[in-house]
Scaffold this motif. Structure first.
Motif, PDB file in Angstrom:
ATOM      1  N   ILE A  80      18.340 -13.457  10.893  1.00 55.14           N
ATOM      2  CA  ILE A  80      18.888 -12.325  11.639  1.00 55.14           C
ATOM      3  C   ILE A  80      20.325 -12.682  12.015  1.00 55.14           C
ATOM      4  O   ILE A  80      20.551 -13.573  12.843  1.00 55.14           O
ATOM      5  CB  ILE A  80      18.053 -12.019  12.895  1.00 55.14           C
ATOM      6  N   ILE A 277      14.100  -8.171  18.604  1.00 54.80           N
ATOM      7  CA  ILE A 277      13.297  -7.728  17.450  1.00 54.80           C
ATOM      8  C   ILE A 277      12.914  -6.255  17.595  1.00 54.80           C
ATOM      9  O   ILE A 277      12.994  -5.465  16.651  1.00 54.80           O
ATOM     10  CB  ILE A 277      12.032  -8.606  17.313  1.00 54.80           C
ATOM     11  N   TYR A 278      12.525  -5.872  18.819  1.00 58.66           N
ATOM     12  CA  TYR A 278      12.184  -4.472  19.083  1.00 58.66           C
ATOM     13  C   TYR A 278      13.413  -3.575  18.967  1.00 58.66           C
ATOM     14  O   TYR A 278      13.369  -2.507  18.336  1.00 58.66           O
ATOM     15  CB  TYR A 278      11.562  -4.341  20.474  1.00 58.66           C
ATOM     16  N   LEU A 280      16.076  -3.968  17.249  1.00 55.63           N
ATOM     17  CA  LEU A 280      16.469  -3.813  15.844  1.00 55.63           C
ATOM     18  C   LEU A 280      15.437  -3.027  15.032  1.00 55.63           C
ATOM     19  O   LEU A 280      15.606  -2.810  13.836  1.00 55.63           O
ATOM     20  CB  LEU A 280      16.694  -5.189  15.211  1.00 55.63           C
ATOM     21  N   ARG A 281      14.360  -2.619  15.727  1.00 54.60           N
ATOM     22  CA  ARG A 281      13.270  -1.824  15.133  1.00 54.60           C
ATOM     23  C   ARG A 281      12.573  -2.562  13.980  1.00 54.60           C
ATOM     24  O   ARG A 281      12.083  -1.940  13.031  1.00 54.60           O
ATOM     25  CB  ARG A 281      13.768  -0.442  14.671  1.00 54.60           C
ATOM     26  N   ILE A 282      12.524  -3.887  14.101  1.00 53.73           N
ATOM     27  CA  ILE A 282      11.734  -4.680  13.155  1.00 53.73           C
ATOM     28  C   ILE A 282      10.246  -4.488  13.472  1.00 53.73           C
ATOM     29  O   ILE A 282       9.402  -4.478  12.590  1.00 53.73           O
ATOM     30  CB  ILE A 282      12.141  -6.170  13.228  1.00 53.73           C
ATOM     31  N   LYS A 283       9.955  -4.329  14.774  1.00 50.35           N
ATOM     32  CA  LYS A 283       8.607  -3.979  15.226  1.00 50.35           C
ATOM     33  C   LYS A 283       8.690  -2.760  16.137  1.00 50.35           C
ATOM     34  O   LYS A 283       9.726  -2.487  16.746  1.00 50.35           O
ATOM     35  CB  LYS A 283       7.959  -5.148  15.969  1.00 50.35           C
ATOM     36  N   LYS A 284       7.559  -2.030  16.264  1.00 50.82           N
ATOM     37  CA  LYS A 284       7.578  -0.752  16.975  1.00 50.82           C
ATOM     38  C   LYS A 284       7.529  -0.879  18.493  1.00 50.82           C
ATOM     39  O   LYS A 284       7.882   0.064  19.199  1.00 50.82           O
ATOM     40  CB  LYS A 284       6.414   0.121  16.496  1.00 50.82           C
ATOM     41  N   SER A 289       6.544  -7.388  18.970  1.00 50.11           N
ATOM     42  CA  SER A 289       7.731  -8.210  18.713  1.00 50.11           C
ATOM     43  C   SER A 289       7.534  -9.626  19.234  1.00 50.11           C
ATOM     44  O   SER A 289       7.885 -10.604  18.565  1.00 50.11           O
ATOM     45  CB  SER A 289       8.959  -7.582  19.379  1.00 50.11           C
TER      46      SER A 289
END
Length: 315
Positions: A80, A277-278, A280-284, A289
């Motif tokens: 990242i 992580i959230y 960056l919308r890698i997880k919802k 996250s």
């Protein structure tokens, strides 16, 4: 206008009454955008895109370990890309550059080009504002920042040093969220987040509620992250477990995080990394996250690297 602003800034640096005036929210809000425009004209932006620009105002006086810096390092190890503006200790016990220079002591950077080269290889860069502005006025400002939390703590993290449109900024005063959100929009940040804890930290806290203001393509969205709701809360009496007195304390906490010997610092770190992580919308959501961080981000690659860095240091 530029000359008038420069005179005002010099006056602020040399006048005790004036510097005290510019520690007050009323005057910070009034002059912040003018000061940003003044310094932005002095910056030559680097041609880098598609990275998270992660900054903070500092000056929360909480003496916590370097949460945002260590988060950035671990996230970069997991592909990242992150660019951070930091400094040596001024408003804290240990600055971002102190940690970075310690952990990456095998690297020497003679100029900005070498730092950019390092970033392209390692997905990480911690720049100083001095890398971008060569002006004697900065020395004056930085000397004052050692003593007080002033308007300049907000100015430098809000300057655009690259072409990215994604930024997180940690702020220790929730009253500044609206103003900063509007400035991020003016700075053409498409995805931005201003984070604060109710402990008055400029990071997220496991000891209290956290307040977030997001900028999402011109819209301003506000919400809270309650550490109790995500099963990461700890009692405030343990806050001292994440506090430091010097760089070696910060390195020791980092070591204890990697080997899960300091659960309070570990939880603080995974909350802040999980939010990124959230964001960056890698997880919802934030819970998923944090689970992702726990499972995959403290991997052998990271642990082996830091074992080699700190193996000869008694901490």
């Amino acid at each position: 206008m530029q000359k008038k602003l420069k005179k005002l800034i010099i006056k602020i640096c040399n006048n005790k009454k004036l510097i005290n005036k510019f520690t007050k929210i009323k005057y910070i809000k009034k002059y912040l955008w003018l000061f940003i425009k003044f310094f932005q004209k002095k910056i030559k932006k680097i041609k880098l895109k598609k990275h998270l620009y992660y900054t903070g105002t500092g000056g929360d006086k909480k003496n916590t370990f370097n949460i945002s810096t260590i988060s950035s390092i671990l996230l970069s190890f997991n592909s990242i890309p992150i660019i951070k503006i930091g400094s040596k200790k001024r408003t804290s016990k240990c600055g971002s550059l102190d940690i970075f220079n310690f952990l990456y002591k095998n690297y020497t950077f003679k100029n900005l080009k070498e730092k950019i080269k390092f970033y392209k290889k390692n997905k990480l860069a911690i720049f100083s504002i001095n890398d971008f502005i060569k002006d004697p006025i900065l020395k004056c400002i930085n000397n004052k920042r050692k003593k007080k939390n002033t308007i300049f703590n907000y100015v430098f993290p809000l300057l655009k040093i690259s072409n990215t449109n994604i930024q997180i900024i940690g702020v220790n005063n929730i009253l500044m969220h609206n103003k900063i959100a509007k400035i991020l929009i003016k700075q053409k940040i498409k995805r931005g987040a201003i984070i604060s804890s109710f402990d008055n930290m400029d990071e997220l806290s496991i000891f209290n509620n956290n307040f977030i203001t997001e900028v999402y393509y011109g819209k301003i969205i506000k919400y809270k992250i309650n550490s109790k709701n995500i099963n990461i809360y700890e009692n405030k009496k343990y806050f001292k477990k994440i506090q430091i007195n010097n760089i070696f304390d910060s390195i020791k906490i980092f070591k204890d995080i990697l080997f899960k010997k300091n659960i309070f610092a570990f939880k603080t770190l995974i909350l802040n990394m999980g939010f990124i992580i959230y964001f960056l919308r890698i997880k919802k959501n934030i819970i998923k996250s944090i689970i992702l961080i726990k499972r995959y981000f403290f991997n052998k690659k990271v642990i082996n690297f830091y074992k080699n860095v700190i193996k000869n240091i008694k901490i």
